[in-house]
Write an enzyme that holds these catalytic residues in place. Structure first.
Site, PDB file in Angstrom:
ATOM      1  N   LYS A  50       0.850  -1.198   0.000  1.00  0.00           N
ATOM      2  CA  LYS A  50       0.000   0.000   0.000  1.00  0.00           C
ATOM      3  C   LYS A  50       0.883   1.246   0.000  1.00  0.00           C
ATOM      4  CE  LYS A  50      -3.802  -2.352   2.315  1.00  0.00           C
ATOM      5  NZ  LYS A  50      -4.515  -2.675   3.557  1.00  0.00           N
ATOM      6  N   GLN A  94      -4.899  -1.855   9.738  1.00  0.00           N
ATOM      7  CA  GLN A  94      -4.689  -3.127   9.041  1.00  0.00           C
ATOM      8  C   GLN A  94      -5.274  -4.280   9.863  1.00  0.00           C
ATOM      9  OE1 GLN A  94      -3.316  -3.441   5.891  1.00  0.00           O
ATOM     10  NE2 GLN A  94      -3.917  -5.584   6.024  1.00  0.00           N
ATOM     11  N   ASP A 117     -11.237   2.767   4.299  1.00  0.00           N
ATOM     12  CA  ASP A 117     -11.492   1.335   4.115  1.00  0.00           C
ATOM     13  C   ASP A 117     -13.000   1.071   3.997  1.00  0.00           C
ATOM     14  OD1 ASP A 117      -9.272  -0.252   3.765  1.00  0.00           O
ATOM     15  OD2 ASP A 117      -8.862  -0.495   5.918  1.00  0.00           O
TER      16      ASP A 117
END
Ligand code: NAD
Length: 280
Positions: A50, A94, A117
């Site tokens: 990422k 994460q 997200d």
């Protein structure tokens, strides 16, 4: 005849090139904050990727890599600080988090306006209502783009999703329903999945079981999207037995090189969108 390969790498590269151009003219570069707790091997690799792709398009990232033993209060506090920091446009945590965390509590702490997200209940709820959320989860969003690459008309299509997770199966089912598809979501307790997939125009496999979907599971000409990332005999493979289904499917995403690159591209797109949302 062999199935058309849906090239996620190529589609993702085009999206990143467009984002790079958009960013190049901005006075301040969009900024993504990434929180990683512990050293889960796969998570460390995902975060590194990422950051690498963000950097390539001129986006700023800051990684908060915290020890496995970090307590929940410290993470909640860090998120609050980032929520209030005008220089931060997007925040991701994460997953998976270590077992001593309540993942819902952590996700709920992220401002919906920075939730790139797309996991916050404000964003998932708006999607469920078929209203405009600020952000839609990156993997389902990427899958939609891959499907739309080969399916010009989604209305009325019969779709079977294998896997009902919060990050893939459920939001994808909602997105497809919002596009007027007839959606069946299957999971570990579903009986005889094969009978369902055989009637589907589109099959999305997101269960994490190596090569589960075989040729006799699918209809001729079906579009197959393989989300799975599994390690089998030292190699990465998906949930669909690629070699077995290739002669029957109409189109298929490879693993690697299908959904994976799209997930990152969509996260970057969400972060650029967050920048504009916060700098209107
Ligand atoms: P998860 O473990 O949260 O959920 C798995 C789902 O699959 C559950 O609903 C479970 O009931 C179902 N399932 C498990 N075994 C099954 C079986 N034998 N038959 C039918 N259903 C079954 O997983 P997840 O986070 O959604 O990830 C699923 C897979 O997708 C994993 O391989 C993961 O690595 C991969 N993934 C890839 C990307 C990407 O960007 N390419 C993103 C997210 C997840």
């Amino acid at each position: 005849m062999s199935a058309k390969i849906i090239d996620g790498r190529q589609i993702a590269a085009k999206i990143r090139a467009t984002l790079k151009e958009k960013i190049s003219v901005l006075p301040l570069k969009p900024h993504l904050a990434i929180i990683l707790v512990g050293n889960d091997d796969a998570s460390v690799i995902y975060v590194r990727n990422k950051q690498k792709f963000a950097q390539e398009i001129g986006m700023r990232t800051t990684l908060y890599h915290l020890p496995e033993t970090t307590d929940s209060a410290a993470v909640l506090q860090l998120i609050e600080k980032l929520n209030n920091d005008k220089d931060v446009n997007g925040i991701i945590v994460q997953l998976p988090l270590p077992d001593h965390f309540n993942v819902h509590e952590v996700i709920h702490q992220i401002s919906p306006l920075k939730d790139v997200d797309g996991f916050h209940p404000y964003n998932t709820g708006m999607l469920q209502n078929n209203e405009d959320p600020y952000f839609i989860a990156a993997t389902p969003l990427g899958i939609m783009k891959l499907i739309q690459n080969v399916e010009t008309e989604l209305s009325g299509k019969n779709v079977v999703i294998i896997g009902a997770s919060l990050i893939v199966g459920r939001p994808l089912a909602t997105l497809l329903l919002n596009h007027e598809c007839t959606v069946t979501v299957t999971h570990i307790h579903t009986r005889n999945i094969k009978e369902l997939t055989r009637k589907a125009d589109i099959v999305v496999a997101a269960c994490g079981v190596a090569n589960m979907v075989k040729n006799d599971w699918i209809k001729k000409g079906a579009t197959l999207i393989d989300v799975g990332i599994n390690r089998l005999e030292g190699k990465i493979c998906g949930d669909i037995d690629f070699a077995d289904v290739c002669g029957t499917a109409g189109a298929i995403t490879p693993v690697p090189g299908g959904v994976g690159p799209m997930t990152i591209a969509m996260l970057l797109q969400n972060t650029v969108d967050a920048y504009f949302l916060q700098n209107k």
